[in-house]
Write a protein that holds these residues in place. Structure first.
Motif, PDB file in Angstrom:
ATOM      1  N   GLN A 139       0.836  -1.203   0.000  1.00 10.36           N
ATOM      2  CA  GLN A 139       0.000   0.000   0.000  1.00 10.36           C
ATOM      3  C   GLN A 139       0.870   1.252   0.000  1.00 10.36           C
ATOM      4  O   GLN A 139       1.639   1.483   0.917  1.00 10.36           O
ATOM      5  CB  GLN A 139      -0.921  -0.001   1.226  1.00 10.36           C
ATOM      6  CG  GLN A 139      -2.139  -0.869   1.007  1.00 10.36           C
ATOM      7  CD  GLN A 139      -2.479  -1.688   2.222  1.00 10.36           C
ATOM      8  OE1 GLN A 139      -2.131  -1.324   3.335  1.00 10.36           O
ATOM      9  NE2 GLN A 139      -3.146  -2.798   2.008  1.00 10.36           N
ATOM     10  N   PRO A 141       0.298   5.333  -0.352  1.00  7.94           N
ATOM     11  CA  PRO A 141      -0.809   6.287  -0.359  1.00  7.94           C
ATOM     12  C   PRO A 141      -0.931   7.057  -1.669  1.00  7.94           C
ATOM     13  O   PRO A 141      -2.017   7.240  -2.179  1.00  7.94           O
ATOM     14  CB  PRO A 141      -0.489   7.241   0.796  1.00  7.94           C
ATOM     15  CG  PRO A 141       0.655   6.668   1.531  1.00  7.94           C
ATOM     16  CD  PRO A 141       1.235   5.536   0.756  1.00  7.94           C
ATOM     17  N   ARG A 145       3.877  10.915  -5.337  1.00 12.16           N
ATOM     18  CA  ARG A 145       4.686  11.678  -4.384  1.00 12.16           C
ATOM     19  C   ARG A 145       6.095  11.097  -4.328  1.00 12.16           C
ATOM     20  O   ARG A 145       6.284   9.893  -4.495  1.00 12.16           O
ATOM     21  CB  ARG A 145       4.077  11.620  -2.975  1.00 12.16           C
ATOM     22  CG  ARG A 145       2.635  12.057  -2.902  1.00 12.16           C
ATOM     23  CD  ARG A 145       2.443  13.521  -3.159  1.00 12.16           C
ATOM     24  NE  ARG A 145       3.203  14.347  -2.226  1.00 12.16           N
ATOM     25  CZ  ARG A 145       3.394  15.647  -2.400  1.00 12.16           C
ATOM     26  NH1 ARG A 145       2.915  16.250  -3.469  1.00 12.16           N
ATOM     27  NH2 ARG A 145       4.075  16.338  -1.509  1.00 12.16           N
ATOM     28  N   LEU A 150       7.726   8.341   2.109  1.00 16.59           N
ATOM     29  CA  LEU A 150       7.216   7.033   2.513  1.00 16.59           C
ATOM     30  C   LEU A 150       8.033   6.487   3.685  1.00 16.59           C
ATOM     31  O   LEU A 150       9.130   6.957   3.973  1.00 16.59           O
ATOM     32  CB  LEU A 150       7.292   6.056   1.340  1.00 16.59           C
ATOM     33  CG  LEU A 150       6.542   6.454   0.067  1.00 16.59           C
ATOM     34  CD1 LEU A 150       6.744   5.395  -0.999  1.00 16.59           C
ATOM     35  CD2 LEU A 150       5.073   6.651   0.344  1.00 16.59           C
ATOM     36  N   GLN A 154       7.852   0.794   3.288  1.00 18.93           N
ATOM     37  CA  GLN A 154       7.250   1.024   1.968  1.00 18.93           C
ATOM     38  C   GLN A 154       8.328   1.157   0.902  1.00 18.93           C
ATOM     39  O   GLN A 154       8.189   0.656  -0.210  1.00 18.93           O
ATOM     40  CB  GLN A 154       6.376   2.282   2.000  1.00 18.93           C
ATOM     41  CG  GLN A 154       5.087   2.085   2.769  1.00 18.93           C
ATOM     42  CD  GLN A 154       4.366   3.398   3.024  1.00 18.93           C
ATOM     43  OE1 GLN A 154       4.988   4.432   3.207  1.00 18.93           O
ATOM     44  NE2 GLN A 154       3.051   3.342   3.056  1.00 18.93           N
TER      45      GLN A 154
ATOM     46  N   MET B   1       0.044   3.105   8.964  1.00 14.00           N
ATOM     47  CA  MET B   1      -0.482   3.744   7.766  1.00 14.00           C
ATOM     48  C   MET B   1      -1.101   5.101   8.064  1.00 14.00           C
ATOM     49  O   MET B   1      -0.884   6.073   7.363  1.00 14.00           O
ATOM     50  CB  MET B   1      -1.590   2.850   7.178  1.00 14.00           C
ATOM     51  CG  MET B   1      -1.236   2.150   5.896  1.00 14.00           C
ATOM     52  SD  MET B   1       0.164   2.783   5.002  1.00 14.00           S
ATOM     53  CE  MET B   1       0.556   1.365   4.076  1.00 14.00           C
ATOM     54  N   VAL B   4       1.395   7.777   8.721  1.00 19.09           N
ATOM     55  CA  VAL B   4       2.062   8.169   7.479  1.00 19.09           C
ATOM     56  C   VAL B   4       1.222   9.189   6.729  1.00 19.09           C
ATOM     57  O   VAL B   4       1.709  10.183   6.234  1.00 19.09           O
ATOM     58  CB  VAL B   4       2.303   6.929   6.582  1.00 19.09           C
ATOM     59  CG1 VAL B   4       2.751   7.365   5.195  1.00 19.09           C
ATOM     60  CG2 VAL B   4       3.336   6.040   7.219  1.00 19.09           C
ATOM     61  N   LYS B   5      -0.086   8.941   6.703  1.00 16.31           N
ATOM     62  CA  LYS B   5      -0.971   9.828   5.945  1.00 16.31           C
ATOM     63  C   LYS B   5      -1.003  11.231   6.537  1.00 16.31           C
ATOM     64  O   LYS B   5      -0.959  12.210   5.811  1.00 16.31           O
ATOM     65  CB  LYS B   5      -2.387   9.240   5.890  1.00 16.31           C
ATOM     66  CG  LYS B   5      -2.528   8.344   4.675  1.00 16.31           C
ATOM     67  CD  LYS B   5      -3.940   7.840   4.492  1.00 16.31           C
ATOM     68  CE  LYS B   5      -4.029   6.978   3.241  1.00 16.31           C
ATOM     69  NZ  LYS B   5      -5.165   6.074   3.303  1.00 16.31           N
ATOM     70  N   ARG B   7       1.310  12.670   8.245  1.00 19.99           N
ATOM     71  CA  ARG B   7       2.570  13.336   7.994  1.00 19.99           C
ATOM     72  C   ARG B   7       2.606  13.868   6.563  1.00 19.99           C
ATOM     73  O   ARG B   7       3.043  14.967   6.310  1.00 19.99           O
ATOM     74  CB  ARG B   7       3.735  12.373   8.233  1.00 19.99           C
ATOM     75  CG  ARG B   7       5.024  13.116   8.554  1.00 19.99           C
ATOM     76  CD  ARG B   7       6.145  12.159   8.882  1.00 19.99           C
ATOM     77  NE  ARG B   7       6.477  11.348   7.736  1.00 19.99           N
ATOM     78  CZ  ARG B   7       6.976  10.122   7.832  1.00 19.99           C
ATOM     79  NH1 ARG B   7       7.150   9.558   9.001  1.00 19.99           N
ATOM     80  NH2 ARG B   7       7.281   9.436   6.753  1.00 19.99           N
TER      81      ARG B   7
END
Lengths: 255, 353
Positions: A139, A141, A145, A150, A154, B1, B4-5, B7
């Protein structure tokens, strides 16, 4: 598994550095869909061995065969062309570029514009990246980017996915979980299992015995440049492997 | 997760701000000078800004590639000068004998040829000897400087032919108040009063600059060449392992930089009907500043052509605006210096965020 043809076969591989014998007559075989753990103390010859397989060093003796054909690598590029991909701890990604750019680094697909200008086919890069990462259950996001945004896991996953996309015949992973937090380690181990199901063999070098026991089918132990043991994971335990690594038990030279 | 989002979202806002600040700053400057400076906001003056900045812009375009690659090219100023004196002498020799369009084509081809050499040497020395780009291009700075002065023999070469100056100063089209349009040449047979009402559009430096901006933007964002420039600037070792020909690419980027600088030299010849060894060097620092204001990282891997265009416009609008306000020209240096420090500050904030 022995009925299948081996992907990689090493026969009596040796490497000397001056008077030091770093790797001494090591033979091993890796079959499709197998995860093989390579264990050993510091200086046992693990790094030298994988550097011979990945074309960094040339062996002094012995042969490397891929799909039963002997090969000779002069450079790491030769090994990559033969399908041997090595993922080092320092990753070799461009952190200023996005995930799809990294997947296609150096091998970017082109399309013709107005029949004249060759342009990057970013749409293809994006869609291929999307499909691949979905297949591997990775995954990310936002694929557009830069990957410096990350997490370490990742990024590790992207480095691994890249080798898969380019049809690696064999994946060598050098301490893939060393720099990661626990949840991230789990993710990478999960990825190794996914790859195994897809039939990509993996040679896994790790200090983390637990990781190896979790994902490997077989372990090979090196000590002082020699192969001192080879065990199926189901038929061994951590204590036995530790004693092979440290040399406190001299039995079991033949698995 | 989830972490992370969040940030990502915070970095996103800072990034957007740091990207947008130069646009906002340019708009504020533009509004300020439009209101306070009489004559700033006119088609003629806006075109003047573009024509005056075209030399700096061409140097900055090449420098953008070099800086994204993680390098620096300080030789381009004197490459511009060297190209201008060589091209000026060739025009003086050829113009009486050949038709003008052919002379123009030859001038640009000679300019490009002159540009290849310093770039090739820079690139080869940087990659083969692993010498830092600053040192290598400092050496080339000296060589091009000396060569320029030797060729011009210490004095700028002026071209005694009116046609040459027209090429660099005439507009693509002229619109009369009656709506009549003429191309390339101002309308003939008008009185001085009528003439002052004719609007000229698209000077040659403006057209050439915009074409080269578009070309460089395309090259950087849409091609493998651009992608590899970013990749090498981001992680040279990763690029090498991925099979990118790092040395060859580096040489090509330095050639691109010096060819754009040499093109600025040819443009100088057509605009001022002369060639001068000093034609480009006073603009070198401003052109590097324009790239930095445009958001490029001097550590490599970051930068855009649009950013460089905005950076060049900011510097040029400040210079032009302060002249129109009648402020001592030396204040320009201070103003531009302040803007560079703002740019660095915004960049730091982005990294820290």
């Amino acid at each position: 598994m022995p009925e299948k043809e081996p992907v990689l076969q090493l026969d009596g591989l040796s490497k000397h550095f001056g008077g030091l014998i770093a790797v001494n007559q090591v033979s091993l075989t890796i079959y499709p869909g197998e995860v093989v753990g390579l264990l050993g103390d510091n200086g046992a010859g693990k790094s030298t061995l994988i550097k011979m397989i990945s074309g960094v060093y040339r062996p002094d003796q012995g042969t490397i065969s891929i799909d039963s054909t002997p090969v000779h690598f002069s450079t790491p590029m030769d090994a990559r062309k033969a399908g041997i991909e090595t993922i080092y701890q320092d990753l070799a990604l461009c952190e200023n570029l996005d995930a799809s750019s990294n997947l296609f680094l150096g091998r970017e697909p082109l399309k013709r514009r107005l029949g004249l200008f060759k342009e990057l086919d970013r749409k293809l890069m994006q869609s291929e990246a999307h499909t691949l990462l979905e297949q591997l259950d990775i995954q990310i996001p936002d694929l557009t980017r830069p990957i410096r945004e990350l997490s370490g896991g990742q990024r590790q996953a992207i480095a691994i996915a890249r080798t898969i996309y380019w049809n690696a015949r064999l994946l060598i992973m050098d301490e893939p979980t060393a720099a990661l937090g626990v949840p991230e380690q789990r993710k990478v181990l999960q990825l190794i299992r996914t790859l195994r199901e897809r039939g990509t063999p993996i040679l896994l070098i790790s200090h983390n015995m637990q990781d190896v026991f979790e994902v490997a089918d077989r372990v090979i132990v090196l000590r002082q440049g020699r192969k001192v043991g080879e065990r199926l994971i189901q038929e061994t335990n951590q204590n036995e492997i530790i004693s092979l690594i440290t040399g406190s038990e001299q039995k079991g030279l033949h698995a | 997760m989830v972490s992370v989002k969040t940030r990502n979202r915070r970095e996103l806002s800072w990034k957007d701000l740091s990207k947008a600040w130069s646009w906002i700053f340019l708009c504020v400057l533009f509004l300020f000078f439009s209101i306070s400076g009489n004559g700033f906001l006119s088609i003629t003056n806006i075109q003047n800004i573009f024509a005056d900045m075209s030399f700096m812009l061409l140097m900055a375009l090449g420098q953008t590639f070099v800086i994204i690659l993680g390098g620096l090219d300080i030789s381009v100023g004197y490459t511009t000068g060297m190209a201008s004196v060589i091209v000026a002498q060739i025009i003086i020799a050829l113009a009486p004998r050949l038709p003008l369009p052919l002379v123009v084509v030859i001038a640009f081809l000679v300019g490009l040829a002159v540009g290849v050499l310093p770039g090739l040497l820079n690139g080869v020395l940087i990659t083969r000897l692993s010498v830092p780009p600053f040192i290598v291009t400092l050496g080339m700075y000296g060589i091009a400087r000396g060569a320029g002065f030797i060729i011009e023999n210490g004095l700028p070469i002026s071209i005694p032919l009116q046609d040459i100056g027209r090429i660099g100063n005439n507009n693509l089209l002229y619109i009369q108040p009656t709506g009549a349009i003429t191309f390339f040449q101002p309308p003939q047979g008008l009185t001085a009063v009528q003439m002052s009402n004719v609007v000229g559009l698209f000077t040659m430096p403006l057209i050439l600059s915009l074409l080269l901006v578009l070309f460089c933007h395309w090259l950087l964002t849409r091609t493998r060449f651009g992608q590899h420039t970013y990749a090498i600037g981001g992680n040279k070792e990763a690029a090498r392992r991925a099979g990118i020909p790092v040395a060859r690419h580096t040489v090509l980027v330095y050639i691109l930089s010096s060819c754009l600088a040499a093109t600025a030299g040819v443009l100088y010849v057509f605009r001022f009907s002369s060639g001068a060894a000093e034609a480009g060097d006073p603009l070198l620092i401003d052109s590097i500043a324009a790239v930095a204001i445009g958001g490029a990282s001097l550590f490599g891997g970051e930068g855009t052509i649009i950013g460089t265009l905005i950076g060049t416009l900011i510097i040029s609008v400040i210079q032009n605006g302060l002249i129109i306000l009648g402020i001592d020209p030396f204040w320009q240096f201070i103003a531009v210096g302040v803007v560079i420090i703002i740019a660095v500050f915004v960049d730091r904030m982005r990294i820290r965020a």
